[in-house]
Design a protein around this motif. Structure first.
Motif, PDB file in Angstrom:
ATOM      1  N   LEU A 135     -40.696 107.676   0.355  1.00 48.67           N
ATOM      2  CA  LEU A 135     -40.123 108.707   1.003  1.00 48.67           C
ATOM      3  C   LEU A 135     -38.608 108.071   0.994  1.00 48.67           C
ATOM      4  O   LEU A 135     -39.041 106.689   1.201  1.00 48.67           O
ATOM      5  CB  LEU A 135     -40.128 109.010   1.853  1.00 48.67           C
ATOM      6  CG  LEU A 135     -41.316 110.201   2.571  1.00 48.67           C
ATOM      7  CD1 LEU A 135     -41.329 110.311   3.690  1.00 48.67           C
ATOM      8  CD2 LEU A 135     -41.149 111.110   1.684  1.00 48.67           C
ATOM      9  N   ASP A 143     -44.751 107.314   3.035  1.00 50.26           N
ATOM     10  CA  ASP A 143     -44.926 108.334   4.847  1.00 50.26           C
ATOM     11  C   ASP A 143     -45.235 108.073   5.635  1.00 50.26           C
ATOM     12  O   ASP A 143     -45.227 108.497   7.083  1.00 50.26           O
ATOM     13  CB  ASP A 143     -45.030 109.839   4.202  1.00 50.26           C
ATOM     14  CG  ASP A 143     -45.744 109.971   3.192  1.00 50.26           C
ATOM     15  OD1 ASP A 143     -46.877 109.290   3.144  1.00 50.26           O
ATOM     16  OD2 ASP A 143     -45.914 111.235   3.163  1.00 50.26           O
ATOM     17  N   LEU A 192     -38.308 116.738   3.724  1.00 51.88           N
ATOM     18  CA  LEU A 192     -39.453 115.436   4.373  1.00 51.88           C
ATOM     19  C   LEU A 192     -40.988 116.831   4.184  1.00 51.88           C
ATOM     20  O   LEU A 192     -40.905 118.130   4.710  1.00 51.88           O
ATOM     21  CB  LEU A 192     -39.262 115.049   6.147  1.00 51.88           C
ATOM     22  CG  LEU A 192     -38.441 114.218   6.151  1.00 51.88           C
ATOM     23  CD1 LEU A 192     -37.907 114.008   7.467  1.00 51.88           C
ATOM     24  CD2 LEU A 192     -38.499 112.768   5.144  1.00 51.88           C
TER      25      LEU A 192
END
Length: 243
Positions: A140, A153, A188
């Motif tokens: 990420l 993540d 996200l």
């Protein structure tokens, strides 16, 4: 009430006997196996992982240590079966245990009251296993100004607002980024949920959920306690055990 299948691993015969005596008060528990070393314990769990619900695991044993077994089982969540309960006389191992997704941590000598609470929490978790999205190790990206952070993540525990910035708490460090909570929520993965006005939590790191006043508290895999507002319960209640 369904049967809970469990394993005990401890190199002290007296410790196993004492724990078995306390567990005998719970008729729904089935002790499938006992081991006095880490190597045999890990081999059994790898071969019978889907048949075991709960493991009482001593940290100090011949061969592999309890923490080593946690690492090699490579769990993605403390709530995923089998639930691993670390049992030890040493408090200093607690952080490492939760870092590697232990479900609970009991200090010797284990009291009947503390054991009862542990078993109640385990029963709740096993009756209502969380239906989380598959755990991934995707990168990420986060803006920090002129540069960009790339993080796995699964390493991110929670994200909190800090003035005009956001603070990312990973398993090893705290990092500051220049994004808003609203922006993060839009991009996200689904296992990052808002649990408070200024807090996002990675549900893969939730160790325990319990009522607190009129709201809730999350205990995360690193031992941190996070307040969760009832207002945001709909964000996580379908993926985590109800309190």
């Amino acid at each position: 009430m369904s049967t809970i299948n469990l394993v005990i691993a401890d190199d002290e015969p007296l410790a196993i006997s004492n724990l078995k005596a306390k567990l005998a008060n719970y008729p729904n528990l089935n002790i499938k196996a006992c081991f006095d070393n880490g190597d045999d314990t890990l081999q059994y769990l790898q071969q019978h992982q889907h048949e075991v619900d709960l493991v009482f695991l001593d940290i100090q044993m011949p061969g592999l240590k309890g923490i080593d077994i946690l690492k090699q089982l490579n769990k993605a969540s403390a709530m995923a079966a089998p639930l691993l309960i670390l049992v030890t006389a040493y408090e200093q191992y607690a952080f490492s245990a939760f870092e590697h997704f232990a479900f609970d941590y009991l200090l010797k000598p284990v009291s009947r009251q503390r054991l009862a609470q542990c078993l109640l929490d385990a029963r709740t978790a096993l009756d209502k296993q969380p239906e989380l999205p598959p755990s991934t190790h995707h990168k990420l990206s986060f803006r920090t100004g002129a540069s960009t952070l790339l993080l796995d993540d699964i390493d991110i525990v929670l994200i909190e607002a800090a003035g005009n910035y956001m603070c990312i708490q990973t398993l090893s460090e705290s990092l500051v980024i220049r994004e808003t909570l609203k922006e993060l929520l839009q991009r996200l993965p689904g296992h990052f949920v808002q649990v408070h006005r200024s807090t996002l939590v990675n549900l893969h790191h939730v160790h325990k959920v319990q009522p607190h006043n009129n709201d809730y508290q999350f205990t995360l895999s690193d031992g941190k306690i996070v307040n969760a507002s009832r207002r945001y319960k709909q964000n996580w209640s379908k993926m985590l055990s109800e309190c």
